[in-house]
Design a protein around this motif. Structure first.
Motif, PDB file in Angstrom:
ATOM      1  N   TRP A 157       0.826  -1.208   0.000  1.00 43.92           N
ATOM      2  CA  TRP A 157       0.000   0.000   0.000  1.00 43.92           C
ATOM      3  C   TRP A 157       0.865   1.265   0.000  1.00 43.92           C
ATOM      4  O   TRP A 157       0.625   2.190  -0.777  1.00 43.92           O
ATOM      5  N   ASN A 158       1.863   1.302   0.873  1.00 38.67           N
ATOM      6  CA  ASN A 158       2.741   2.473   0.933  1.00 38.67           C
ATOM      7  C   ASN A 158       3.552   2.634  -0.348  1.00 38.67           C
ATOM      8  O   ASN A 158       3.690   3.744  -0.865  1.00 38.67           O
ATOM      9  N   ASN A 159       4.102   1.552  -0.860  1.00 40.09           N
ATOM     10  CA  ASN A 159       4.893   1.647  -2.091  1.00 40.09           C
ATOM     11  C   ASN A 159       4.029   2.020  -3.290  1.00 40.09           C
ATOM     12  O   ASN A 159       4.494   2.710  -4.190  1.00 40.09           O
ATOM     13  N   LEU A 160       2.786   1.570  -3.299  1.00 42.80           N
ATOM     14  CA  LEU A 160       1.876   1.955  -4.373  1.00 42.80           C
ATOM     15  C   LEU A 160       1.625   3.454  -4.345  1.00 42.80           C
ATOM     16  O   LEU A 160       1.701   4.122  -5.382  1.00 42.80           O
ATOM     17  N   TRP A 161       1.348   4.006  -3.189  1.00 40.48           N
ATOM     18  CA  TRP A 161       1.115   5.434  -3.048  1.00 40.48           C
ATOM     19  C   TRP A 161       2.365   6.249  -3.380  1.00 40.48           C
ATOM     20  O   TRP A 161       2.259   7.355  -3.891  1.00 40.48           O
ATOM     21  N   LEU A 162       3.532   5.714  -3.060  1.00 42.17           N
ATOM     22  CA  LEU A 162       4.778   6.439  -3.326  1.00 42.17           C
ATOM     23  C   LEU A 162       5.263   6.258  -4.763  1.00 42.17           C
ATOM     24  O   LEU A 162       6.251   6.877  -5.160  1.00 42.17           O
ATOM     25  N   GLY A 163       4.608   5.383  -5.531  1.00 39.32           N
ATOM     26  CA  GLY A 163       5.026   5.113  -6.904  1.00 39.32           C
ATOM     27  C   GLY A 163       6.301   4.293  -6.970  1.00 39.32           C
ATOM     28  O   GLY A 163       7.078   4.417  -7.911  1.00 39.32           O
ATOM     29  N   LYS A 164       6.514   3.449  -5.974  1.00 43.51           N
ATOM     30  CA  LYS A 164       7.739   2.659  -5.897  1.00 43.51           C
ATOM     31  C   LYS A 164       7.441   1.162  -5.863  1.00 43.51           C
ATOM     32  O   LYS A 164       8.038   0.416  -5.097  1.00 43.51           O
ATOM     33  N   LEU A 165       6.514   0.711  -6.676  1.00 41.68           N
ATOM     34  CA  LEU A 165       6.176  -0.715  -6.678  1.00 41.68           C
ATOM     35  C   LEU A 165       7.343  -1.588  -7.118  1.00 41.68           C
ATOM     36  O   LEU A 165       7.455  -2.735  -6.697  1.00 41.68           O
ATOM     37  N   SER A 166       8.225  -1.044  -7.944  1.00 47.39           N
ATOM     38  CA  SER A 166       9.378  -1.833  -8.390  1.00 47.39           C
ATOM     39  C   SER A 166      10.342  -2.137  -7.241  1.00 47.39           C
ATOM     40  O   SER A 166      11.092  -3.099  -7.292  1.00 47.39           O
ATOM     41  N   GLU A 167      10.312  -1.309  -6.195  1.00 43.80           N
ATOM     42  CA  GLU A 167      11.193  -1.513  -5.040  1.00 43.80           C
ATOM     43  C   GLU A 167      10.584  -2.427  -3.981  1.00 43.80           C
ATOM     44  O   GLU A 167      11.202  -2.700  -2.956  1.00 43.80           O
ATOM     45  N   LEU A 168       9.359  -2.906  -4.226  1.00 44.55           N
ATOM     46  CA  LEU A 168       8.654  -3.717  -3.231  1.00 44.55           C
ATOM     47  C   LEU A 168       9.371  -5.016  -2.876  1.00 44.55           C
ATOM     48  O   LEU A 168       9.482  -5.345  -1.685  1.00 44.55           O
ATOM     49  N   PRO A 169       9.891  -5.793  -3.834  1.00 48.00           N
ATOM     50  CA  PRO A 169      10.602  -7.022  -3.444  1.00 48.00           C
ATOM     51  C   PRO A 169      11.797  -6.756  -2.508  1.00 48.00           C
ATOM     52  O   PRO A 169      12.013  -7.491  -1.546  1.00 48.00           O
ATOM     53  N   ASN A 170      12.548  -5.685  -2.779  1.00 48.28           N
ATOM     54  CA  ASN A 170      13.672  -5.345  -1.894  1.00 48.28           C
ATOM     55  C   ASN A 170      13.176  -4.936  -0.506  1.00 48.28           C
ATOM     56  O   ASN A 170      13.802  -5.259   0.509  1.00 48.28           O
ATOM     57  N   LYS A 171      12.060  -4.223  -0.469  1.00 48.37           N
ATOM     58  CA  LYS A 171      11.481  -3.812   0.812  1.00 48.37           C
ATOM     59  C   LYS A 171      11.075  -5.039   1.633  1.00 48.37           C
ATOM     60  O   LYS A 171      11.327  -5.102   2.832  1.00 48.37           O
ATOM     61  N   TYR A 172      10.458  -6.022   0.962  1.00 50.22           N
ATOM     62  CA  TYR A 172      10.088  -7.251   1.660  1.00 50.22           C
ATOM     63  C   TYR A 172      11.322  -7.967   2.201  1.00 50.22           C
ATOM     64  O   TYR A 172      11.342  -8.401   3.354  1.00 50.22           O
ATOM     65  N   GLN A 173      12.362  -8.096   1.374  1.00 52.09           N
ATOM     66  CA  GLN A 173      13.572  -8.811   1.807  1.00 52.09           C
ATOM     67  C   GLN A 173      14.262  -8.112   2.963  1.00 52.09           C
ATOM     68  O   GLN A 173      14.757  -8.758   3.875  1.00 52.09           O
ATOM     69  N   LYS A 174      14.280  -6.788   2.922  1.00 55.34           N
ATOM     70  CA  LYS A 174      15.023  -6.041   3.933  1.00 55.34           C
ATOM     71  C   LYS A 174      14.233  -5.837   5.228  1.00 55.34           C
ATOM     72  O   LYS A 174      14.784  -5.966   6.316  1.00 55.34           O
ATOM     73  N   ASP A 175      12.927  -5.537   5.117  1.00 53.90           N
ATOM     74  CA  ASP A 175      12.187  -5.073   6.294  1.00 53.90           C
ATOM     75  C   ASP A 175      11.085  -5.994   6.806  1.00 53.90           C
ATOM     76  O   ASP A 175      10.598  -5.788   7.919  1.00 53.90           O
ATOM     77  N   ALA A 176      10.652  -6.967   6.026  1.00 52.26           N
ATOM     78  CA  ALA A 176       9.480  -7.755   6.432  1.00 52.26           C
ATOM     79  C   ALA A 176       9.733  -8.567   7.701  1.00 52.26           C
ATOM     80  O   ALA A 176       8.927  -8.522   8.639  1.00 52.26           O
ATOM     81  N   LEU A 177      10.815  -9.298   7.756  1.00 50.23           N
ATOM     82  CA  LEU A 177      11.084 -10.142   8.923  1.00 50.23           C
ATOM     83  C   LEU A 177      11.340  -9.322  10.191  1.00 50.23           C
ATOM     84  O   LEU A 177      10.743  -9.638  11.241  1.00 50.23           O
ATOM     85  N   PRO A 178      12.168  -8.268  10.147  1.00 50.11           N
ATOM     86  CA  PRO A 178      12.324  -7.462  11.372  1.00 50.11           C
ATOM     87  C   PRO A 178      11.010  -6.833  11.833  1.00 50.11           C
ATOM     88  O   PRO A 178      10.733  -6.766  13.028  1.00 50.11           O
ATOM     89  N   THR A 179      10.190  -6.388  10.880  1.00 49.72           N
ATOM     90  CA  THR A 179       8.902  -5.797  11.241  1.00 49.72           C
ATOM     91  C   THR A 179       7.997  -6.838  11.881  1.00 49.72           C
ATOM     92  O   THR A 179       7.313  -6.563  12.872  1.00 49.72           O
ATOM     93  N   LEU A 180       8.007  -8.040  11.339  1.00 54.28           N
ATOM     94  CA  LEU A 180       7.180  -9.112  11.890  1.00 54.28           C
ATOM     95  C   LEU A 180       7.605  -9.454  13.317  1.00 54.28           C
ATOM     96  O   LEU A 180       6.765  -9.567  14.213  1.00 54.28           O
ATOM     97  N   PHE A 181       8.902  -9.578  13.559  1.00 57.28           N
ATOM     98  CA  PHE A 181       9.368  -9.924  14.903  1.00 57.28           C
ATOM     99  C   PHE A 181       9.172  -8.777  15.886  1.00 57.28           C
ATOM    100  O   PHE A 181       8.850  -9.003  17.046  1.00 57.28           O
ATOM    101  N   TYR A 182       9.355  -7.546  15.426  1.00 57.87           N
ATOM    102  CA  TYR A 182       9.143  -6.400  16.306  1.00 57.87           C
ATOM    103  C   TYR A 182       7.663  -6.272  16.651  1.00 57.87           C
ATOM    104  O   TYR A 182       7.305  -6.047  17.804  1.00 57.87           O
ATOM    105  N   GLY A 183       6.801  -6.447  15.672  1.00 60.16           N
ATOM    106  CA  GLY A 183       5.367  -6.361  15.904  1.00 60.16           C
ATOM    107  C   GLY A 183       4.819  -7.531  16.689  1.00 60.16           C
ATOM    108  O   GLY A 183       3.786  -7.417  17.349  1.00 60.16           O
TER     109      GLY A 183
END
Length: 196
Positions: A157-183
């Motif tokens: 949702w955030n990447n869509l609004w920012l026009g950065k859908l191409s960067e989404l796979p990198n965002k998942y690889q870099k931030d998804a797991l830390p966000t999941l464990f922190y949350g």
């Protein structure tokens, strides 16, 4: 209210049931009435209360996150000054990212509120009895299934609004797991409140 024991059961109260749960949703046309009765469906009704609640909480959470971030940055930059409180507040308010706040509010209203409502209704349907085993299973399913889905959707949702859908796979690889464990630390108490 069903998550808290419904109708006062959590506290041991025996209150009379005052709402009719079998009532179908009202429709605007006669033709849809007859088709709904023949198929047995009740139609779709947008969960407005849950959407408004989720959007309010998303706006509040994002505002608190932005304010605390701006406060820390501003406080660090003027740490040599003796009177920092007068200088910080105007800059904190003027630096607020209203588009980010709108992104998070719209996410809560359009996606998280209705999605979590459907998820919890589904869990209540699959595990209707409030036994300790069912509550633990609901919390585990909430963490294992809903948590990653929420993180994936909010990043998209955030990447869509920012026009950065191409960067989404990198965002998942870099931030998804830390966000999941922190949350994860914060979602377990909330999940217990939803199901208890």
């Amino acid at each position: 209210m069903e998550a808290l024991g419904g109708n006062g059961a959590f506290w041991g109260w025996k209150l009379p049931e005052i709402r009719n749960t079998k009532r179908p949703f009202p429709s605007k046309s006669k033709s849809s009435d007859s088709s709904a009765e023949s198929t047995g469906s009740r139609g779709y009704r947008f969960p407005l209360k849950q959407a408004v609640t989720a959007s309010s909480l998303a706006l509040t959470g994002d505002t608190i996150a932005q304010l605390s971030s701006h406060w820390r940055k501003r406080k660090d930059s003027i740490s040599g000054s003796s009177d920092t409180s007068k200088d910080i507040m105007p800059s904190v308010i003027s630096d607020h990212d209203w588009l980010r706040a709108l992104r998070m509010t719209s996410y809560g209203f359009l996606l998280y509120g209705p999605g979590s409502y459907a998820w919890y209704k589904y869990l209540d349907h699959c595990l209707p009895h409030q036994t300790p085993q069912n509550i633990i299973l609901k919390v585990l399913l909430n963490q294992i299934v809903l948590g990653p889905c929420v993180i994936g959707v909010v990043f998209a949702w955030n990447n869509l609004w920012l026009g950065k859908l191409s960067e989404l796979p990198n965002k998942y690889q870099k931030d998804a797991l830390p966000t999941l464990f922190y949350g994860f630390r914060f979602w377990i108490p909330v999940s217990l409140l939803n199901f208890w």
